[in-house]
Design an enzyme around this catalytic site. Structure first.
Site, PDB file in Angstrom:
ATOM      1  N   GLU A 191      -8.389  36.840  73.846  1.00 42.31           N
ATOM      2  CA  GLU A 191      -8.988  38.175  74.005  1.00 42.31           C
ATOM      3  C   GLU A 191     -10.412  38.018  74.493  1.00 42.31           C
ATOM      4  O   GLU A 191     -11.158  37.164  74.007  1.00 42.31           O
ATOM      5  CB  GLU A 191      -9.069  38.947  72.674  1.00 42.31           C
ATOM      6  CG  GLU A 191      -7.777  39.512  72.192  1.00 42.31           C
ATOM      7  CD  GLU A 191      -7.933  40.301  70.885  1.00 42.31           C
ATOM      8  OE1 GLU A 191      -9.021  40.879  70.649  1.00 42.31           O
ATOM      9  OE2 GLU A 191      -6.972  40.299  70.106  1.00 42.31           O
TER      10      GLU A 191
ATOM     11  N   ARG B  78       0.294  38.912  76.288  1.00 43.68           N
ATOM     12  CA  ARG B  78       0.142  38.676  74.848  1.00 43.68           C
ATOM     13  C   ARG B  78       0.330  40.018  74.135  1.00 43.68           C
ATOM     14  O   ARG B  78      -0.452  40.945  74.343  1.00 43.68           O
ATOM     15  CB  ARG B  78      -1.243  38.085  74.539  1.00 43.68           C
ATOM     16  CG  ARG B  78      -1.488  37.975  73.061  1.00 43.68           C
ATOM     17  CD  ARG B  78      -2.802  37.286  72.694  1.00 43.68           C
ATOM     18  NE  ARG B  78      -2.906  37.293  71.250  1.00 43.68           N
ATOM     19  CZ  ARG B  78      -3.858  37.911  70.540  1.00 43.68           C
ATOM     20  NH1 ARG B  78      -4.842  38.543  71.156  1.00 43.68           N
ATOM     21  NH2 ARG B  78      -3.835  37.900  69.235  1.00 43.68           N
TER      22      ARG B  78
ATOM     23  N   TYR C  98     -16.126  37.956  71.966  1.00 42.78           N
ATOM     24  CA  TYR C  98     -16.733  39.198  72.443  1.00 42.78           C
ATOM     25  C   TYR C  98     -18.261  39.140  72.521  1.00 42.78           C
ATOM     26  O   TYR C  98     -18.867  39.710  73.415  1.00 42.78           O
ATOM     27  CB  TYR C  98     -16.338  40.367  71.525  1.00 42.78           C
ATOM     28  CG  TYR C  98     -14.887  40.743  71.687  1.00 42.78           C
ATOM     29  CD1 TYR C  98     -14.487  41.601  72.704  1.00 42.78           C
ATOM     30  CD2 TYR C  98     -13.914  40.202  70.859  1.00 42.78           C
ATOM     31  CE1 TYR C  98     -13.154  41.939  72.890  1.00 42.78           C
ATOM     32  CE2 TYR C  98     -12.567  40.531  71.033  1.00 42.78           C
ATOM     33  CZ  TYR C  98     -12.199  41.389  72.048  1.00 42.78           C
ATOM     34  OH  TYR C  98     -10.876  41.708  72.239  1.00 42.78           O
TER      35      TYR C  98
ATOM     36  N   GLU D  48      -6.945  36.755  64.275  1.00 45.30           N
ATOM     37  CA  GLU D  48      -8.238  36.943  63.625  1.00 45.30           C
ATOM     38  C   GLU D  48      -8.150  37.101  62.105  1.00 45.30           C
ATOM     39  O   GLU D  48      -8.457  38.177  61.557  1.00 45.30           O
ATOM     40  CB  GLU D  48      -8.962  38.161  64.227  1.00 45.30           C
ATOM     41  CG  GLU D  48      -9.201  38.044  65.717  1.00 45.30           C
ATOM     42  CD  GLU D  48     -10.094  39.154  66.276  1.00 45.30           C
ATOM     43  OE1 GLU D  48     -10.459  40.071  65.524  1.00 45.30           O
ATOM     44  OE2 GLU D  48     -10.437  39.102  67.466  1.00 45.30           O
TER      45      GLU D  48
ATOM     46  N   ASN E 107     -10.661  34.420  70.551  1.00 45.82           N
ATOM     47  CA  ASN E 107     -11.097  35.766  70.919  1.00 45.82           C
ATOM     48  C   ASN E 107     -12.612  35.744  70.903  1.00 45.82           C
ATOM     49  O   ASN E 107     -13.224  35.390  69.890  1.00 45.82           O
ATOM     50  CB  ASN E 107     -10.599  36.811  69.910  1.00 45.82           C
ATOM     51  CG  ASN E 107      -9.083  36.980  69.953  1.00 45.82           C
ATOM     52  OD1 ASN E 107      -8.399  36.379  70.792  1.00 45.82           O
ATOM     53  ND2 ASN E 107      -8.560  37.796  69.063  1.00 45.82           N
TER      54      ASN E 107
ATOM     55  N   HIS F 252      -0.771  41.014  63.778  1.00 43.90           N
ATOM     56  CA  HIS F 252      -2.010  41.602  64.266  1.00 43.90           C
ATOM     57  C   HIS F 252      -2.337  42.764  63.322  1.00 43.90           C
ATOM     58  O   HIS F 252      -2.383  43.925  63.715  1.00 43.90           O
ATOM     59  CB  HIS F 252      -1.877  42.042  65.725  1.00 43.90           C
ATOM     60  CG  HIS F 252      -3.180  42.143  66.468  1.00 43.90           C
ATOM     61  ND1 HIS F 252      -3.430  41.460  67.639  1.00 43.90           N
ATOM     62  CD2 HIS F 252      -4.307  42.852  66.208  1.00 43.90           C
ATOM     63  CE1 HIS F 252      -4.656  41.759  68.070  1.00 43.90           C
ATOM     64  NE2 HIS F 252      -5.205  42.605  67.221  1.00 43.90           N
TER      65      HIS F 252
END
Ligand code: FCB
Length: 466
Positions: free
Chosen positions: A373, A84, A303, A173, A301, A128
Site C-alpha cells: 500500500e 491485492r 504513507y 497492519e 504499507n 484486513h
C-alpha cells in the site's frame, strides 16, 4: 516546502516488477447482511455514535459485492496485472468458527476466477480488520483462542481458493488492529486499555504464525506474506530525550512487529517499556518459533514518517482528545517540519520509504518485499467530469522514485500496489477522505478514472508490466 516531482523513467524497475492496485473487503464490498455474512467488529463500531467522522458505515460502500465484474474490468483497463484484495472472515465463517458459509466462499471463488480470466494475479489478504463480532464477544484478539480460529479460517479458505491463489498475506497492519483498536480506540473494537493492546499484538502475531504454518502445510503451494505498516521515525534533535522518544516510537511501530517475525525475538527495550502495563505472560513457550515461521515475502504499507521530540512532562491532555496509540508515550510529541501534508494531515516524506526499505535489507535481511500500500488522500474536485489530482500524481511519482532508489541500492522489491483502486470507506474517517486513483460517486456508484489513475497506468506500461 515541496520537493520537485520525480518521474520514474522506463527501466527504473526490474522487468518482472509487479504493478497492482489494492483494496480491502470492508472498505468496498457493502452487502454486509447478504448471503449469510456475519457481523464484524467494524459493523459494530460504525453503529456507535461518534465513532465514524461522517456517521457512515460499510453497508453499501462501493457496492463492490454486486459490481465486482465491472470493477475487475476497470483494473484490467488500467493495464494492471495484480490485484491485492481482502477476504472477509465473517463472509466465510459468520461466527468466526465452526460453520462455513459456502455462499461467502462462492463470492471469492467467482472473484478469483474473474481475475484470472482478465490476466490479473490475485494477492489475497486474509485479515484486513473485519473480525467476526462473535469472536470479539469471546474476547477478540485479547483471547489466545482467536489466533487458532484464524489459522482454521486460513486453512479453510486456502482449501477452496488455493488451486488459483498462490500469494497470501495473513494480516494487514497488525499494529492498527492492536494499538488503534485497543489503546487509542480509534479502530474497532474501540477499546482504550494499553495492556490489552500489547496482549492483542501478541495474539495477532501468533495468529499470523499459525496461519502461515497452515498455509505452508496446505495441499497447494503457497507464497505466504505478512503486511505491516512501517514509518520512518527520526528524532527532532540529538538530545537524549528526543533520541529516546524516537527509539520508543520506532520500537512500538516497527521493531515490535519486525523483530519477532524476522528474528524470532521481541525487542528487549520495548519489552521493558511495556513492563509497566503487562508482564507479557501471554507469550508462551514456542510462540516466537511459531511467529517466526518462514515468510516468503513481506508487504510494506508506507504513507508517512514521524519526526519526534521528548517532552519534559506529559503533554497536557486536551479535553476530548484520544489517548495516544503508542503505549506510555504521553511525553512524546510529533514535530512539524513544515513539510507538505496530504489531506490526512500526514507529512509527505518519500525518502522515508527508501530508508525503510534499505533498513529492512540491512537490519533484517528481509525476504522479498512488496509495497502493498502507498497512496494519498486529497480533496478532489470534479471539473467537467474529470479529476485533475495533481497532488496525488506528485505523491505517486515521488514514492515510486523512492522505491526505485531502494532497488538501486540493492533492495529486493518485487512489486507495488497503489492504495487504492478507488475511493472507499476510510475507517474512522468514513467516506470523508478519498484515496482512490478512481473516483467513486457514492450517489450513483459511478467510477471515474482520475488523472492519477491514468498516470499510474502509463508508468506501469512504460516499465513493462510485470
Ligand atoms: C492503511 C489501511 C488501508 C487504508 C490506508 C489509507 O492503514 O491498511 O485500509 O485505510 O491505510
Amino acid at each position: 516546502m515541496t520537493t520537485a516531482p520525480r518521474t520514474p523513467s522506463a527501466g527504473s524497475f526490474p522487468e518482472d516488477f509487479v504493478w497492482g492496485v489494492a483494496t480491502a473487503a470492508f472498505q468496498i464490498e457493502g452487502a454486509t447482511t447478504e448471503d449469510g455474512r456475519g457481523a464484524s467488529i467494524w459493523d459494530t463500531l460504525c453503529a456507535k455514535p461518534g465513532a465514524i467522522l461522517d456517521g457512515s458505515d460499510g453497508s453499501v460502500a462501493c457496492d463492490h459485492y454486486h459490481r465486482w465484474e465491472s470493477d475487475l474490468d476497470l483494473i484490467a483497463s488500467l493495464g494492471m496485472t495484480a490485484y491485492r484484495f481482502s477476504i472477509a472472515w465473517p463472509r466465510v465463517m459468520p461466527t468466526g468458527r465452526r460453520a462455513i458459509n459456502d455462499a461467502g466462499l462462492d463470492f471469492y471463488d467467482r472473484l478469483v476466477d474473474g481475475m484470472l480470466e482478465r490476466g490479473i494475479t490475485p494477492y489475497a489478504t486474509l485479515y484486513h480488520w473485519d473480525l467476526p463480532q462473535a469472536l470479539e464477544d469471546l474476547g477478540g484478539w485479547r483471547n489466545r483462542d482467536t489466533a487458532y480460529r484464524f489459522a482454521d479460517y486460513a486453512a479453510i479458505t486456502q482449501f477452496r481458493l488455493g488451486d488459483r491463489v498462490q500469494h497470501w498475506a495473513t494480516l494487514n497492519e497488525p499494529w492498527c488492529s492492536a494499538f488503534l483498536g485497543h489503546a487509542s480506540g480509534e479502530h474497532a473494537p474501540g477499546h482504550t486499555e494499553p495492556a490489552e493492546a500489547v496482549v492483542a499484538s501478541h495474539h495477532l502475531l501468533l495468529g499470523h504464525g499459525l496461519a502461515a504454518q497452515a498455509l505452508h502445510g496446505g495441499r497447494r503451494p503457497a507464497r505466504v506474506g505478512l503486511v505491516v505498516n512501517l514509518y520512518d521515525v527520526t528524532a527532532a534533535s540529538d538530545s537524549a530525550a528526543d533520541a529516546d522518544a524516537a527509539r520508543r516510537l520506532d520500537g512500538q511501530q516497527n521493531r515490535w512487529f519486525l523483530d519477532p517475525v524476522l528474528k524470532g525475538t521481541y525487542p528487549a527495550d520495548i519489552v521493558e517499556d511495556f513492563a509497566a502495563y503487562t508482564d507479557l505472560s501471554c507469550v508462551q513457550d514456542g510462540d516466537l518459533e511459531t511467529i517466526s515461521t518462514r515468510l516468503d515475502w513481506l508487504g510494506v504499507n508506507y504513507y508517512s514518517s514521524f519526526h519526534v521530540a521528548g517532552l519534559d512532562a506529559p503533554a497536557v491532555p486536551v479535553v476530548g482528545a484520544r489517548p495516544t496509540p503508542w503505549v506510555g508515550t504521553e511525553d512524546v510529541a510529533t514535530v512539524d517540519r513544515g513539510l507538505k501534508k496530504t489531506g490526512m494531515g500526514w507529512d509527505i516524506v518519500p525518502e522515508g520509504l527508501t530508508r525503510t526499505l534499505v533498513r529492512l535489507k540491512k537490519d533484517y535481511d528481509a525476504p522479498p518485499l512488496f509495497i502493498t500500500e502507498n497512496g494519498s488522500a486529497w480533496e478532489d474536485e470534479v471539473v467537467d467530469g474529470e479529476v485533475h489530482d495533481r497532488d496525488r500524481i506528485e505523491y505517486l511519482d515521488q514514492h515510486l522514485g523512492a522505491v526505485s532508489d531502494a532497488i538501486a541500492e540493492g533492495v529486493d522489491v518485487r512489486g507495488y500496489f497503489a492504495w487504492s483502486l478507488m475511493d472507499n470507506f476510510e475507517w474512522a474517517w468514513g467516506y470523508a477522505r478519498r484515496f482512490g486513483i478512481v473516483r467513486v460517486d457514492y450517489d450513483t456508484q459511478q467510477r471515474t478514472v482520475k488523472d492519477s489513475g491514468r498516470r499510474y497506468a502509463a508508468i506501469a506500461k512504460a516499465n513493462g508490466l510485470g
